[in-house]
Scaffold this motif. Sequence first.
Motif, short mmCIF file in Angstrom:
data_model
loop_
_atom_site.label_atom_id
_atom_site.label_comp_id
_atom_site.label_asym_id
_atom_site.label_seq_id
_atom_site.Cartn_x
_atom_site.Cartn_y
_atom_site.Cartn_z
N ALA A 232 -5.57 67.39 59.46
CA ALA A 232 -5.35 68.48 58.53
C ALA A 232 -6.47 69.50 58.73
O ALA A 232 -7.57 69.15 59.17
N VAL A 233 -6.22 70.76 58.42
CA VAL A 233 -7.24 71.79 58.58
C VAL A 233 -8.46 71.47 57.72
O VAL A 233 -9.61 71.68 58.13
N SER A 234 -8.21 70.93 56.54
CA SER A 234 -9.33 70.54 55.66
C SER A 234 -10.20 69.48 56.32
O SER A 234 -11.43 69.48 56.14
N ALA A 235 -9.57 68.60 57.10
CA ALA A 235 -10.33 67.55 57.80
C ALA A 235 -11.23 68.15 58.87
O ALA A 235 -12.33 67.65 59.11
N LEU A 236 -10.76 69.21 59.53
CA LEU A 236 -11.58 69.87 60.55
C LEU A 236 -12.86 70.44 59.93
O LEU A 236 -13.94 70.34 60.52
N HIS A 237 -12.74 71.01 58.74
CA HIS A 237 -13.93 71.53 58.05
C HIS A 237 -14.88 70.41 57.67
O HIS A 237 -16.11 70.56 57.74
N GLU A 238 -14.32 69.28 57.24
CA GLU A 238 -15.16 68.12 56.90
C GLU A 238 -15.87 67.59 58.14
O GLU A 238 -17.06 67.25 58.10
N LEU A 239 -15.14 67.51 59.25
CA LEU A 239 -15.72 67.01 60.49
C LEU A 239 -16.78 67.96 61.04
O LEU A 239 -17.72 67.53 61.71
N ALA A 240 -16.63 69.26 60.78
CA ALA A 240 -17.62 70.23 61.24
C ALA A 240 -19.00 69.89 60.69
O ALA A 240 -20.01 69.97 61.40
N THR A 241 -19.05 69.47 59.45
CA THR A 241 -20.33 69.07 58.85
C THR A 241 -20.79 67.72 59.39
O THR A 241 -21.98 67.54 59.71
N LEU A 242 -19.87 66.79 59.53
CA LEU A 242 -20.22 65.44 59.95
C LEU A 242 -20.67 65.38 61.41
O LEU A 242 -21.45 64.50 61.78
N PHE A 243 -20.19 66.29 62.26
CA PHE A 243 -20.54 66.24 63.68
C PHE A 243 -21.87 66.93 64.00
O PHE A 243 -22.33 66.85 65.14
N LEU A 244 -22.48 67.57 63.05
CA LEU A 244 -23.78 68.17 63.30
C LEU A 244 -24.79 67.09 63.66
O LEU A 244 -24.95 66.10 62.93
N GLY A 245 -25.46 67.24 64.78
CA GLY A 245 -26.48 66.28 65.21
C GLY A 245 -25.94 65.06 65.93
O GLY A 245 -26.72 64.21 66.38
N LYS A 246 -24.60 64.97 66.08
CA LYS A 246 -24.03 63.79 66.75
C LYS A 246 -24.20 63.89 68.26
O LYS A 246 -24.11 64.97 68.84
N THR A 247 -24.43 62.74 68.86
CA THR A 247 -24.72 62.68 70.28
C THR A 247 -23.46 62.66 71.13
O THR A 247 -22.42 62.17 70.70
N GLY A 248 -23.58 63.20 72.33
CA GLY A 248 -22.50 63.15 73.31
C GLY A 248 -22.78 62.06 74.32
O GLY A 248 -23.89 61.96 74.86
N ILE A 249 -21.80 61.19 74.56
CA ILE A 249 -21.98 60.04 75.46
C ILE A 249 -20.89 60.03 76.52
O ILE A 249 -20.06 60.93 76.57
N LYS A 250 -20.87 59.00 77.35
CA LYS A 250 -19.90 58.89 78.43
C LYS A 250 -18.88 57.79 78.10
O LYS A 250 -19.25 56.65 77.86
N ASP A 251 -17.61 58.16 78.09
CA ASP A 251 -16.51 57.21 77.92
C ASP A 251 -16.65 56.33 76.69
O ASP A 251 -16.32 55.14 76.71
N HIS A 252 -17.16 56.89 75.60
CA HIS A 252 -17.32 56.16 74.34
C HIS A 252 -18.17 54.91 74.49
O HIS A 252 -18.03 53.94 73.74
N SER A 253 -19.05 54.90 75.47
CA SER A 253 -19.96 53.77 75.66
C SER A 253 -21.05 53.85 74.61
O SER A 253 -21.60 54.92 74.32
N MET A 254 -21.38 52.69 74.03
CA MET A 254 -22.40 52.65 72.98
C MET A 254 -23.81 52.44 73.51
O MET A 254 -24.74 52.22 72.75
N LYS A 255 -23.98 52.48 74.82
CA LYS A 255 -25.30 52.29 75.41
C LYS A 255 -26.13 53.55 75.24
O LYS A 255 -25.65 54.66 75.48
N SER A 256 -27.40 53.38 74.87
CA SER A 256 -28.27 54.54 74.69
C SER A 256 -28.50 55.27 76.01
O SER A 256 -28.75 56.48 76.03
N SER A 257 -28.39 54.54 77.13
CA SER A 257 -28.60 55.14 78.44
C SER A 257 -27.49 56.13 78.80
O SER A 257 -27.65 56.95 79.71
N ASP A 258 -26.34 56.06 78.07
CA ASP A 258 -25.22 56.96 78.34
C ASP A 258 -25.22 58.20 77.46
O ASP A 258 -24.29 59.00 77.52
#
Length: 322
Positions: A53-79
């Motif tokens: 929903a468009v409202s969800a996009l606005h909520e996610l805009a706040t939640l994604f601030l500071g979130k890290t980008g990784i490779k293939d959803h790997s949870m390793k810090s090296s990625d």
Amino acid sequence: MKDGYIEKCCVPASSDYEKIRQYTRKEFSEDELYIFNLTLCGNDVDRDYEKFAVSALHELATLFLGKTGIKDHSMKSSDQTARIFDTWVEKIEGRKTADGEDYYALRAKAYMVRSDENKAFITDIDAGIKKEVSVSCSMQSSVCSICGKSRKSGECSHISGREYGGKICFCILSNAADAYEWSFVAVPAQRDAGVTKSFNKERGNFNMQDIKKFLETDESAVTLSNKEAKEIRSYIEEKEELAALGEEYKKNLVKDLVSLCAKAVPKMDLKVFGGVAAVMTAKELLAFKSAFEKQQATENMPAPQLAGIKNRQKNNFHEFKI
């Protein structure tokens, strides 16, 4: 414009570096950082027949601030490769979603360090090789586009992807609970891009089918909380108990069927028949059992004493007649 992809390197503004300083522990010069724009997701219907929903996009805009980008959803810090420092929701003029709504995109800016380790990765981004991205988040609400009922309550019987009255059924996701990470992927779930979705599994809002779907669609490593692991163990134990009862029931069916066969067909090799019965399905076993029981009931039915007299030939002592 496409969903979930990296754009070319942008020209940073001085305000961008101010925002980045919130996440760094030291001062970096402009030459030490690589900054780029990306579109994380939108409100169009994806390949899983789900949409934000468009409202969800606005909520996610706040939640994604500071979130890290990784490779293939790997949870390793090296990625870990990049981090988001700015987000916003943008209406894309002239574009509509599959269900006819105005299209909105969740946009973001991210930064990377220009290091020897990241040099090849940055080159791949500039060349358009590393382009598609996918996000991982938690949504509390999932409702059917046809009837508007919650998919988690079990009240909706519509199937995503099927057509009802000329309309395709899909799920509308809203009430964002958390954003986990965004990832560089080869084949995203959204058309042209991708979204990997998980759901809020707090008490009273837990749906084992949601976890099952997440485990089936995520080919990378999956991290579970203690509560999620306990729920899965409990689910497996319950299914194992039901399976054991089913196996015992089937064994008894085979035993009963062999016994009935011995009475109905005395010349049958029971060892051979038992082997055949052992590989039958429960439905097949019940069908054979019913047939043998009906045959046995017919054969054992008592007959009246006078039955068949009409068919007997009367003795008229013809041999003594002259």
